[in-house]
Write a protein that holds these residues in place. Structure first.
Motif, PDB file in Angstrom:
ATOM      1  N   PHE A  61       0.824  -1.210   0.000  1.00  0.00           N
ATOM      2  CA  PHE A  61       0.000   0.000   0.000  1.00  0.00           C
ATOM      3  C   PHE A  61       0.862   1.267   0.000  1.00  0.00           C
ATOM      4  O   PHE A  61       0.514   2.267  -0.633  1.00  0.00           O
ATOM      5  CB  PHE A  61      -0.946  -0.010   1.207  1.00  0.00           C
ATOM      6  CG  PHE A  61      -2.100  -0.960   1.046  1.00  0.00           C
ATOM      7  CD1 PHE A  61      -3.022  -0.793   0.017  1.00  0.00           C
ATOM      8  CD2 PHE A  61      -2.273  -2.026   1.923  1.00  0.00           C
ATOM      9  CE1 PHE A  61      -4.090  -1.659  -0.133  1.00  0.00           C
ATOM     10  CE2 PHE A  61      -3.336  -2.897   1.774  1.00  0.00           C
ATOM     11  CZ  PHE A  61      -4.252  -2.718   0.740  1.00  0.00           C
ATOM     12  N   THR A  62       1.981   1.206   0.728  1.00  0.00           N
ATOM     13  CA  THR A  62       2.892   2.360   0.733  1.00  0.00           C
ATOM     14  C   THR A  62       3.467   2.600  -0.660  1.00  0.00           C
ATOM     15  O   THR A  62       3.557   3.751  -1.132  1.00  0.00           O
ATOM     16  CB  THR A  62       4.032   2.133   1.736  1.00  0.00           C
ATOM     17  OG1 THR A  62       3.474   1.934   3.046  1.00  0.00           O
ATOM     18  CG2 THR A  62       4.977   3.327   1.752  1.00  0.00           C
ATOM     19  N   THR A  63       3.840   1.525  -1.327  1.00  0.00           N
ATOM     20  CA  THR A  63       4.389   1.642  -2.688  1.00  0.00           C
ATOM     21  C   THR A  63       3.365   2.251  -3.640  1.00  0.00           C
ATOM     22  O   THR A  63       3.675   3.168  -4.415  1.00  0.00           O
ATOM     23  CB  THR A  63       4.826   0.259  -3.210  1.00  0.00           C
ATOM     24  OG1 THR A  63       5.827  -0.274  -2.348  1.00  0.00           O
ATOM     25  CG2 THR A  63       5.373   0.365  -4.626  1.00  0.00           C
ATOM     26  N   ILE A  64       2.142   1.764  -3.572  1.00  0.00           N
ATOM     27  CA  ILE A  64       1.087   2.287  -4.451  1.00  0.00           C
ATOM     28  C   ILE A  64       0.827   3.758  -4.144  1.00  0.00           C
ATOM     29  O   ILE A  64       0.614   4.574  -5.061  1.00  0.00           O
ATOM     30  CB  ILE A  64      -0.206   1.464  -4.292  1.00  0.00           C
ATOM     31  CG1 ILE A  64       0.041   0.007  -4.729  1.00  0.00           C
ATOM     32  CG2 ILE A  64      -1.325   2.087  -5.115  1.00  0.00           C
ATOM     33  CD1 ILE A  64       0.523  -0.154  -6.152  1.00  0.00           C
ATOM     34  N   ALA A  65       0.845   4.123  -2.856  1.00  0.00           N
ATOM     35  CA  ALA A  65       0.617   5.525  -2.481  1.00  0.00           C
ATOM     36  C   ALA A  65       1.705   6.428  -3.052  1.00  0.00           C
ATOM     37  O   ALA A  65       1.425   7.542  -3.532  1.00  0.00           O
ATOM     38  CB  ALA A  65       0.554   5.651  -0.958  1.00  0.00           C
ATOM     39  N   VAL A  66       2.957   5.972  -3.021  1.00  0.00           N
ATOM     40  CA  VAL A  66       4.064   6.766  -3.560  1.00  0.00           C
ATOM     41  C   VAL A  66       3.908   6.925  -5.076  1.00  0.00           C
ATOM     42  O   VAL A  66       4.074   8.027  -5.618  1.00  0.00           O
ATOM     43  CB  VAL A  66       5.422   6.112  -3.213  1.00  0.00           C
ATOM     44  CG1 VAL A  66       6.554   6.809  -3.965  1.00  0.00           C
ATOM     45  CG2 VAL A  66       5.675   6.178  -1.716  1.00  0.00           C
TER      46      VAL A  66
END
Length: 390
Positions: A61-66
């Motif tokens: 989820f952090t990767t997608i948010a970035v």
């Protein structure tokens, strides 16, 4: 964006690259601006579908948010530079490697989709738009290397995706290179046209000013006589020299590229350079374009005919040159009021070592696939009618 006309539509002073770009490149850039957030949204949907089976969902989820944040930022910050492209590719590679943390090792080895999925293709397409096919292929190589390292043992799907990346980068880059090359050539043509207009403007200034003044001095000198006549003769010589230089300068720049890619010249301008004190030239009102080599050969044949007038027609002989455009053919007539000659004597000159008529005129016209008719008799001058096909 500043807009102006171009060869294949419209060019823009692109805010993305800071230079004038063909409309197709601007369209690619604008499409990529919307592709990135859409691709990030799709990647987030895939993560949401399987996050319960992941080892570390928060990494995904952090990767997608970035990726989504960067994509939205590019909608606002529209300038595209190499360093920004490097950040985009770095995020794509980082997202691919983040898959190793987010997913279980056995899932990665089994060929599960990387976290960025198709978002990484945006960096490849962006490199192709910014730097052409070489940039697209290099970016595809970077993403492909990350994919191979991430999976360890590539499968058929991995190679399939890699091939698509190289096709994407290479083909978009090729289209960009061709568009930029066409724009560059078009701008060269525009610049050459501007230079030609300026030369023609200067030629008109010289013709209306200096040449007219020299012609007036020549006439007045002849009327005054004595030293005035000598001054008039010098003015006439300078007038002829300057007229020839002006005409040659315009001729040298009057080159246009035809649809087949061959260079053409306006035959009127070539033949107009022969006008002088004893040579009168009559030309059509519109351009008479002819393929460059053919125009130069025809001009050389006319020059040889005028040289014969100067050498053999007599000191006071005058010549008249007429150009006629018949569409499929062009006809040039050179006539003089000189001493003339016996036709048989003129045509047999080659056997006496005089090759001006047989080679410089007849030979050139024959090589052009045309005909040359010579009409002469003693005391009645000479007329040469040259007809060549377009």
């Amino acid at each position: 964006m500043n807009r102006r006309g171009a060869l294949f539509g419209v060019t823009y002073r692109s805010v993305r690259t800071g230079r004038s770009e063909p409309v197709i490149i601007e369209a690619f850039s604008r499409g990529l601006d919307y592709f990135r957030p859409a691709a990030a949204l799709y990647a987030g949907f895939l993560v949401w579908e399987r996050y319960q089976t992941m080892a570390r969902p928060w990494v995904a989820f952090t990767t997608i948010a970035v990726l989504m944040g960067f994509s939205l930022l590019l909608l606002v910050f529209r300038r595209r530079t190499t360093w920004l492209l490097g950040i985009e590719l770095g995020l794509a590679v980082g997202g691919i490697f983040a898959t190793l943390l987010a997913d279980h090792p056995e899932d990665v080895a089994g060929g599960t989709l990387t976290l960025p999925t198709m978002w990484a293709a945006g960096g490849v397409a962006g490199a192709a738009v910014l730097h052409g096919r070489m940039g697209g292929l290099i970016a595809a190589g970077i993403v492909a290397a990350a994919d191979l390292i991430e999976i360890g043992t590539p499968n058929g799907g991995t190679w399939h995706n890699i091939i698509l990346l190289f096709l994407l980068g290479g083909l978009i880059g090729l289209a960009v290179d061709l568009a930029r090359g066409g724009l560059y050539r078009y701008e060269q043509v525009l610049a050459e046209r501007e230079r030609l207009r300026e030369r023609e403007r200067l030629a008109r200034v010289v013709h209306d000013g200096v040449l007219q003044t020299l012609a007036f001095i020549h006439r007045r000198g002849g009327e005054i006589g004595g030293e005035g006549a000598e001054l008039g003769a010098l003015a006439a010589e300078q007038e002829r020299t300057l007229r020839r230089l002006v005409a040659q300068d315009v001729v040298g720049s009057r080159l246009a590229e035809s649809v087949e890619g061959e260079l053409r010249r306006d035959l009127r301008v070539l033949l107009g350079a022969h006008e002088g004190e004893r040579v009168s030239v009559s030309l059509p009102g519109g351009p008479v374009p002819l393929e460059q080599n053919r125009a130069e050969e025809l001009d050389a044949a006319v020059a040889a005919a005028l040289d014969n007038v100067a050498r053999h027609a007599g000191e006071d002989a005058e010549a008249w040159l007429l150009l006629e455009d018949h569409g499929d053919t062009v006809t040039v007539t050179v006539r003089d009021n000189g001493v003339g000659d016996e036709p048989t004597h003129l045509l047999s000159a080659a056997s006496r070592g005089r090759l001006g008529v047989s080679q410089s005129i007849m030979g050139r016209v024959r090589d052009l696939g045309g005909t040359a008719e010579i009409i002469t008799r003693p005391g009645a001058g000479c007329r040469i009618v040259i007809t060549v096909p377009r």
